[in-house]
Design an enzyme around this catalytic site. Structure first.
Site, short mmCIF file in Angstrom:
data_model
loop_
_atom_site.label_atom_id
_atom_site.label_comp_id
_atom_site.label_asym_id
_atom_site.label_seq_id
_atom_site.Cartn_x
_atom_site.Cartn_y
_atom_site.Cartn_z
N ASP A 9 0.87 -1.17 0.00
CA ASP A 9 0.00 0.00 0.00
C ASP A 9 0.92 1.23 0.00
O ASP A 9 2.11 1.13 0.34
CB ASP A 9 -0.86 -0.06 1.26
CG ASP A 9 -1.72 1.17 1.42
OD1 ASP A 9 -2.34 1.59 0.44
OD2 ASP A 9 -1.77 1.72 2.54
N LEU A 10 0.39 2.37 -0.39
CA LEU A 10 1.22 3.59 -0.44
C LEU A 10 1.00 4.48 0.79
O LEU A 10 1.91 4.69 1.60
CB LEU A 10 0.89 4.39 -1.71
CG LEU A 10 1.55 5.75 -1.82
CD1 LEU A 10 3.05 5.63 -2.10
CD2 LEU A 10 0.90 6.57 -2.94
N ASP A 11 -0.24 4.99 0.93
CA ASP A 11 -0.55 5.95 1.99
C ASP A 11 -0.48 5.27 3.36
O ASP A 11 -1.27 4.37 3.64
CB ASP A 11 -1.95 6.54 1.79
CG ASP A 11 -2.04 7.36 0.50
OD1 ASP A 11 -1.11 8.12 0.23
OD2 ASP A 11 -3.05 7.23 -0.21
N THR A 17 1.02 10.15 3.86
CA THR A 17 0.11 11.10 3.22
C THR A 17 -1.24 11.17 3.94
O THR A 17 -2.03 12.06 3.65
CB THR A 17 -0.15 10.69 1.75
OG1 THR A 17 -0.18 9.27 1.73
CG2 THR A 17 0.91 11.22 0.84
N LYS A 45 -9.30 5.50 5.62
CA LYS A 45 -8.01 4.93 5.22
C LYS A 45 -8.19 3.74 4.28
O LYS A 45 -8.93 2.81 4.59
CB LYS A 45 -7.20 4.52 6.46
CG LYS A 45 -6.67 5.74 7.20
CD LYS A 45 -5.71 5.37 8.31
CE LYS A 45 -5.16 6.63 8.94
NZ LYS A 45 -4.44 6.37 10.19
N SER A 116 -2.28 0.51 -4.34
CA SER A 116 -2.88 1.65 -3.64
C SER A 116 -4.21 2.04 -4.28
O SER A 116 -4.39 1.88 -5.49
CB SER A 116 -1.93 2.85 -3.72
OG SER A 116 -2.56 4.01 -3.25
N ALA A 117 -5.10 2.60 -3.45
CA ALA A 117 -6.37 3.12 -3.96
C ALA A 117 -6.21 4.54 -4.49
O ALA A 117 -7.16 5.14 -4.97
CB ALA A 117 -7.40 3.11 -2.84
N LYS A 147 -10.76 -1.49 -1.97
CA LYS A 147 -10.60 -2.21 -0.70
C LYS A 147 -11.82 -1.92 0.17
O LYS A 147 -12.30 -0.80 0.15
CB LYS A 147 -9.32 -1.71 0.01
CG LYS A 147 -8.05 -1.88 -0.81
CD LYS A 147 -6.89 -1.13 -0.17
CE LYS A 147 -5.69 -1.09 -1.11
NZ LYS A 147 -4.54 -0.34 -0.58
N GLU A 171 0.03 -3.44 4.53
CA GLU A 171 -1.06 -2.47 4.68
C GLU A 171 -1.06 -1.80 6.04
O GLU A 171 -0.62 -2.40 7.03
CB GLU A 171 -2.40 -3.21 4.55
CG GLU A 171 -3.02 -3.18 3.19
CD GLU A 171 -3.58 -1.82 2.79
OE1 GLU A 171 -3.67 -0.91 3.66
OE2 GLU A 171 -3.92 -1.65 1.62
N ASP A 172 -1.61 -0.58 6.09
CA ASP A 172 -1.82 0.08 7.39
C ASP A 172 -3.31 0.20 7.72
O ASP A 172 -3.65 0.63 8.82
CB ASP A 172 -1.20 1.49 7.39
CG ASP A 172 -1.94 2.44 6.47
OD1 ASP A 172 -2.28 2.01 5.34
OD2 ASP A 172 -2.22 3.56 6.88
C1 BG6 Z 1 -5.77 5.61 -0.17
C2 BG6 Z 1 -5.91 6.44 1.09
O1 BG6 Z 1 -4.48 5.12 -0.28
O2 BG6 Z 1 -6.08 6.39 -1.32
C3 BG6 Z 1 -7.31 7.04 1.16
O3 BG6 Z 1 -5.68 5.63 2.23
C4 BG6 Z 1 -7.58 7.83 -0.12
O4 BG6 Z 1 -7.38 7.88 2.29
C5 BG6 Z 1 -7.40 6.93 -1.33
O5 BG6 Z 1 -8.92 8.32 -0.11
C6 BG6 Z 1 -7.63 7.65 -2.65
O6 BG6 Z 1 -6.60 8.59 -2.84
P1 BG6 Z 1 -6.59 9.70 -3.97
O7 BG6 Z 1 -5.18 10.22 -3.94
O8 BG6 Z 1 -6.92 9.02 -5.27
O9 BG6 Z 1 -7.60 10.72 -3.60
MG MG Z 2 -2.88 3.04 3.61
#
Ligand code: BG6
Ligand code: MG
Length: 223
Positions: A9-11, A17, A45, A116-117, A147, A171-172
């Protein structure tokens, strides 16, 4: 098991972030008079941008107040604020332990993908200077179900041409751990909120604890 790939996962895993997502949503909520607390933010999240807005509207009893075009506009406003905030990110914003872990994986021939989402993932990886370390970065805009559905992790394993059972997710977020398990992969959790059912197979309290030799040892002992 002997992992052939780690799907990160990224964030909250590669960089923090989550604080910017929280700030950007908070500013939007202030503008429109919506209630939104740090505890509410936990529910966002790992969740897509539009679903995050819907959760905020539900928390405020406003789920039927805005039509699709208006909701789209609200997510654009939030993202504009968010993009302004992340513009200053540099390699110094990579969370502790992550760079060494990625390099160790590459040296060991273990493949790496970003699951990542976030539609901002490619830009964030570029700002952090680590885009080249990944074999694949999932395109969040093309993932059918976000997710806790397994889609993004399955798309990554398919892109790497590996069976899910050879991949490990990191993942977090609780929704992320659910997604990894639904994909049939072991989950490494970093500070994941406790849940009676959905627990990571390996629980770490910080990215600083990410050590390839330790993880390989622990993964080997999983049944
Ligand atoms: C996820 C975050 O990685 O990405 C969420 O944990 C966020 O908080 C989602 O809403 C979507 O991110 P973005 O950058 O496309 O708005
Ligand atoms: Mg995350």
């Amino acid at each position: 098991m002997q992992p052939k790939a780690f799907l990160l996962d990224l964030d909250g895993v590669i960089t923090d972030t989550a604080q910017y997502h929280y700030l950007a949503w908070s500013e939007l909520c202030q503008t429109y008079g919506f209630r939104f607390s740090e505890a509410d933010n936990e529910r966002l999240k790992g969740v897509s941008r539009m679903r995050s807005l819907e959760i905020i509207l539900e928390l405020n009893g406003k789920q039927n107040t805005y039509n699709d075009a208006e909701k789209q506009q609200l997510t654009v406003e939030k993202n504009d604020r968010y993009v302004q905030m992340i513009r200053q990110m540099t390699p110094a914003d990579i969370l502790p332990g992550v760079s060494a872990f990625l390099k160790d994986c590459r040296q060991a021939g273990i493949r790496l993908a970003v699951a990542s989402a976030s539609r901002n993932a490619p830009e964030i990886l570029r700002l952090l200077g680590i885009a080249h370390l990944f074999d694949y970065v999932a395109d969040a805009a093309k993932i059918p179900n976000s997710k806790p559905a397994p889609d993004v992790f399955l798309v990554c394993s398919q892109a790497l041409d590996l069976p899910p059972a050879c991949c490990v997710g990191i993942e977090d977020a609780l929704a992320g751990v659910q997604a990894i398990h639904a994909a049939g992969m072991p989950a490494v959790g970093i500070r994941v909120a406790p849940h009676p059912v959905h627990k990571p197979d390996i629980a770490l309290t910080s990215t600083a604890e990410l050590s390839l030799p330790d993880l390989l040892k622990q993964l080997q002992s999983l049944s």
